[in-house]
Write an enzyme that holds these catalytic residues in place. Structure first.
Site, PDB file in Angstrom:
ATOM      1  N   GLU A 167      -0.114  -8.986  -1.429  1.00  0.00           N
ATOM      2  CA  GLU A 167      -0.819  -8.444  -0.258  1.00  0.00           C
ATOM      3  C   GLU A 167      -1.963  -7.547  -0.718  1.00  0.00           C
ATOM      4  OE1 GLU A 167       0.258  -5.312   2.785  1.00  0.00           O
ATOM      5  OE2 GLU A 167       1.083  -7.038   3.834  1.00  0.00           O
ATOM      6  N   HIS A 197       5.034   4.821  13.740  1.00  0.00           N
ATOM      7  CA  HIS A 197       5.371   5.733  12.639  1.00  0.00           C
ATOM      8  C   HIS A 197       4.186   6.172  11.785  1.00  0.00           C
ATOM      9  CE1 HIS A 197       4.920   2.017  10.402  1.00  0.00           C
ATOM     10  NE2 HIS A 197       4.948   2.699   9.279  1.00  0.00           N
ATOM     11  N   HIS A 252      11.667   5.643  14.471  1.00  0.00           N
ATOM     12  CA  HIS A 252      11.594   5.818  13.011  1.00  0.00           C
ATOM     13  C   HIS A 252      12.211   7.171  12.646  1.00  0.00           C
ATOM     14  CE1 HIS A 252       9.635   6.083   9.024  1.00  0.00           C
ATOM     15  NE2 HIS A 252       9.460   4.774   9.120  1.00  0.00           N
ATOM     16  N   GLU A 280      -2.282   4.961   2.814  1.00  0.00           N
ATOM     17  CA  GLU A 280      -2.193   3.557   2.396  1.00  0.00           C
ATOM     18  C   GLU A 280      -3.516   2.959   1.919  1.00  0.00           C
ATOM     19  OE1 GLU A 280      -0.871   4.775   5.229  1.00  0.00           O
ATOM     20  OE2 GLU A 280       1.154   3.995   5.530  1.00  0.00           O
ATOM     21  N   ARG A 326       1.443   7.905   9.761  1.00  0.00           N
ATOM     22  CA  ARG A 326       1.264   9.299   9.384  1.00  0.00           C
ATOM     23  C   ARG A 326       0.015   9.927  10.010  1.00  0.00           C
ATOM     24  NH1 ARG A 326       3.110  12.299   4.517  1.00  0.00           N
ATOM     25  NH2 ARG A 326       4.625  10.656   4.156  1.00  0.00           N
ATOM     26  N   ASP A 356       0.784  -1.228   0.000  1.00  0.00           N
ATOM     27  CA  ASP A 356       0.000   0.000   0.000  1.00  0.00           C
ATOM     28  C   ASP A 356       0.820   1.285   0.000  1.00  0.00           C
ATOM     29  OD1 ASP A 356       1.083   0.028   2.546  1.00  0.00           O
ATOM     30  OD2 ASP A 356      -0.683  -0.858   3.457  1.00  0.00           O
TER      31      ASP A 356
HETATM   32  C1  LIG Z   1      -1.210   0.216   6.812  1.00  0.00           C
HETATM   33  C2  LIG Z   1      -0.205  -0.876   6.900  1.00  0.00           C
HETATM   34  O1  LIG Z   1      -0.274  -1.653   7.794  1.00  0.00           O
HETATM   35  N1  LIG Z   1       0.739  -0.917   5.977  1.00  0.00           N
HETATM   36  C3  LIG Z   1       1.828  -1.868   5.945  1.00  0.00           C
HETATM   37  C4  LIG Z   1       2.987  -0.976   5.628  1.00  0.00           C
HETATM   38  O2  LIG Z   1       4.045  -1.130   6.448  1.00  0.00           O
HETATM   39  P1  LIG Z   1       4.306  -1.324   8.015  1.00  0.00           P
HETATM   40  O3  LIG Z   1       3.360  -0.576   8.845  1.00  0.00           O
HETATM   41  O4  LIG Z   1       4.393  -2.782   8.241  1.00  0.00           O
HETATM   42  O5  LIG Z   1       5.785  -0.624   8.085  1.00  0.00           O
HETATM   43  P2  LIG Z   1       6.951  -0.679   9.107  1.00  0.00           P
HETATM   44  O6  LIG Z   1       6.425  -0.770  10.487  1.00  0.00           O
HETATM   45  O7  LIG Z   1       7.859   0.446   8.746  1.00  0.00           O
HETATM   46  O8  LIG Z   1       7.759  -1.986   8.759  1.00  0.00           O
HETATM   47  C5  LIG Z   1       7.479  -3.205   9.349  1.00  0.00           C
HETATM   48  C6  LIG Z   1       8.624  -4.161   9.052  1.00  0.00           C
HETATM   49  O9  LIG Z   1       9.856  -3.580   9.469  1.00  0.00           O
HETATM   50  C7  LIG Z   1      10.523  -4.444  10.405  1.00  0.00           C
HETATM   51  N2  LIG Z   1      11.226  -3.571  11.360  1.00  0.00           N
HETATM   52  C8  LIG Z   1      10.559  -2.757  12.232  1.00  0.00           C
HETATM   53  C9  LIG Z   1      11.252  -1.925  13.103  1.00  0.00           C
HETATM   54  C10 LIG Z   1      12.681  -1.932  13.080  1.00  0.00           C
HETATM   55  O10 LIG Z   1      13.365  -1.193  13.834  1.00  0.00           O
HETATM   56  N3  LIG Z   1      13.314  -2.741  12.192  1.00  0.00           N
HETATM   57  C11 LIG Z   1      12.620  -3.567  11.320  1.00  0.00           C
HETATM   58  O11 LIG Z   1      13.234  -4.290  10.532  1.00  0.00           O
HETATM   59  C12 LIG Z   1       9.416  -5.299  11.001  1.00  0.00           C
HETATM   60  O12 LIG Z   1       9.917  -6.545  11.395  1.00  0.00           O
HETATM   61  C13 LIG Z   1       8.437  -5.433   9.835  1.00  0.00           C
HETATM   62  O13 LIG Z   1       8.762  -6.499   8.976  1.00  0.00           O
HETATM   63  O14 LIG Z   1       3.503  -1.087   4.309  1.00  0.00           O
HETATM   64  C14 LIG Z   1       3.687  -2.359   3.819  1.00  0.00           C
HETATM   65  C15 LIG Z   1       4.341  -2.221   2.482  1.00  0.00           C
HETATM   66  O15 LIG Z   1       3.497  -2.134   1.397  1.00  0.00           O
HETATM   67  C16 LIG Z   1       2.392  -3.133   3.776  1.00  0.00           C
HETATM   68  O16 LIG Z   1       2.718  -4.501   3.730  1.00  0.00           O
HETATM   69  C17 LIG Z   1       1.600  -2.962   4.984  1.00  0.00           C
HETATM   70  O17 LIG Z   1       0.309  -3.439   4.900  1.00  0.00           O
END
Ligand SMILES: CC(=O)N[C@@H]1[C@@H](OP(=O)(O)OP(=O)(O)OC[C@H]2O[C@@H](n3ccc(=O)[nH]c3=O)[C@H](O)[C@@H]2O)O[C@H](CO)[C@@H](O)[C@@H]1O
Length: 385
Positions: free
Chosen positions: A121, A223, A256, A135, A225, A99
């Protein structure tokens, strides 16, 4: 023998890289595909560390990250940057994930080049276009363009069917993020060199104690928005209250890099100087998973972490008002409390007071084989062509 199908993977952020790397690796090993990777680098450092870990070397890098980047600037940058790449590569399929603005603009650029889009996804919805922002709209727009939709779960598939997408163009696969998670967990369990790598990565920030037999700790990420401003004030003041109430428990918060997140942390958490609050740089994926495996409770607004933590048997408190992932909430492992100070404190305290009770977990989000299902489905198109 059918001709090799050409797959162009387009992604730009850390979570997309985590969730597409297993698909790229499996496609390279598959034999039925020619694989090209183009990164937009909507994130830079956080993306590169994931690419390095999985050994994915992109053929194209649009290097778009800029300070003070706007959604408009990013969207036009992806469209303009991808047009010549699409012209050169002429892919059969463009694969985008989830997204992000990269996923939406990547799908649109592919449509303009008349390349078929496969959406990994697909079908996650909250029903509110401002939560999560941007998103929810990004994924709806990708859904309108995609030829093939790969929802992770049956509820996500149901959302797509409700939007009128034909069931012949949908395949439920599980989430590829769980492929990545199980791959990493296996490496951590089986490979002492991998554990040594984690220890070396955590040592400079003094975090090694959290991968050994540590005293209990809560792992925090935030993080989103739509929580910038009042939401982040509530999140930070809730963490402050928990630090005071539970001096024998550590709270580890990889912050973040977004300035709105950093600003709130500096204003509401840094001045108190809590001895049990560890503020650190974002962690690389491997050490982050190692920390999650050892955490007592996970407090997050992340989508991916909401999927990973219950898959590792960890209870999660989700600091969002709505979620597109109700599977975990229904299981009792996931507590949806919003960016609300009192509710965050009550939910985390409830878990900490119940002797750090963790469930046995469950694979609501995937079994670790999503990538192969996606590739088998795309290979089928080649055979029919
Ligand atoms: C609205 C929503 O839910 N949207 C999601 C959004 O992403 P998100 O909310 O999951 O994003 P983050 O939280 O940034 O990343 C998470 C990943 O990062 C790893 N992590 C975390 C902290 C760290 O210090 N080191 C790390 O390695 C952690 O294990 C995990 O795998 O976009 C994706 C792409 O399209 C979509 O899939 C997805 O639906």
């Amino acid at each position: 023998m059918p001709a090799l199908q050409k797959l162009l993977f387009v992604f730009g952020t850390r979570p997309e890289a985590i969730k597409l790397a297993p698909v790229v690796l499996a496609a390279r090993a598959h034999g039925g595909f020619e694989v090209v990777v183009c990164v937009t680098a909507q994130h830079r450092e956080m993306l590169d560390s994931v690419l390095a870990f999985f050994g994915v070397n992109p053929e194209y890098d649009l290097n778009l990250m800029k300070p003070g980047q706007t959604l408009t600037g990013l969207t036009t940058g992806v469209l303009e940057g991808l047009a010549p790449v699409l012209e050169q590569v002429r892919p059969d399929w463009v694969l985008v994930q989830g997204d992000t603005t990269t996923a939406f603009a990547g799908a649109l650029a592919a449509f303009y080049a008349k390349a078929k889009v496969a959406h990994v996804e697909a079908g996650l919805r909250t029903g509110n276009i401002y939560e999560p922002f941007p998103e929810e709209m990004n994924r709806k727009l990708v859904g309108a363009i995609a030829e093939m939709h790969f929802p992770p779960t049956a509820p996500a598939q149901a959302n797509l069917l409700r939007e009128g997408i034909s069931e012949t163009r949908i395949l439920v696969t599980g989430n590829t993020g769980i492929d990545a998670l199980y791959l990493v967990r296996e490496r951590l369990q089986a490979d002492p060199a991998c554990r040594a790598q984690v220890a070396a990565a955590l040592e400079p920030q003094g975090l090694n104690r959290f991968i050994g037999p540590a005293r209990p700790f809560v792992l925090v990420t935030a993080h989103r928005r739509e929580s910038f401003g009042a939401g982040f004030e509530a999140i930070c003041t809730a963490i402050a209250e928990l630090c005071t109430r539970y001096p024998a428990i550590d709270f580890v918060f990889p912050v973040h890099p977004n300035p709105a997140v950093r600003g709130a942390v500096e204003r509401f958490l840094v001045p108190a100087g809590f001895a049990n609050l560890v503020l650190c740089q974002p962690l690389d994926y491997l050490p982050f998973v190692a920390m999650m495996i050892n955490a007592s409770v996970v407090l997050t607004d992340s989508g991916g972490v909401q999927e990973e933590a219950p898959s590792l048997g960890k209870p999660v408190v989700v600091m969002r008002d709505v979620t597109e992932r109700m599977e975990g909430a229904a299981s009792g492992m996931v507590h949806l409390v919003g960016p609300n100070r009192e509710r965050i404190v009550a939910a985390v305290a409830g878990l900490l007071d119940s002797e750090l009770r963790a469930g046995s977990g469950g694979n609501f989000y995937g079994d670790g084989h999503a990538s192969l299902r996606i590739l088998d489905s795309l290979a089928g198109f080649g055979e029919r062509a």
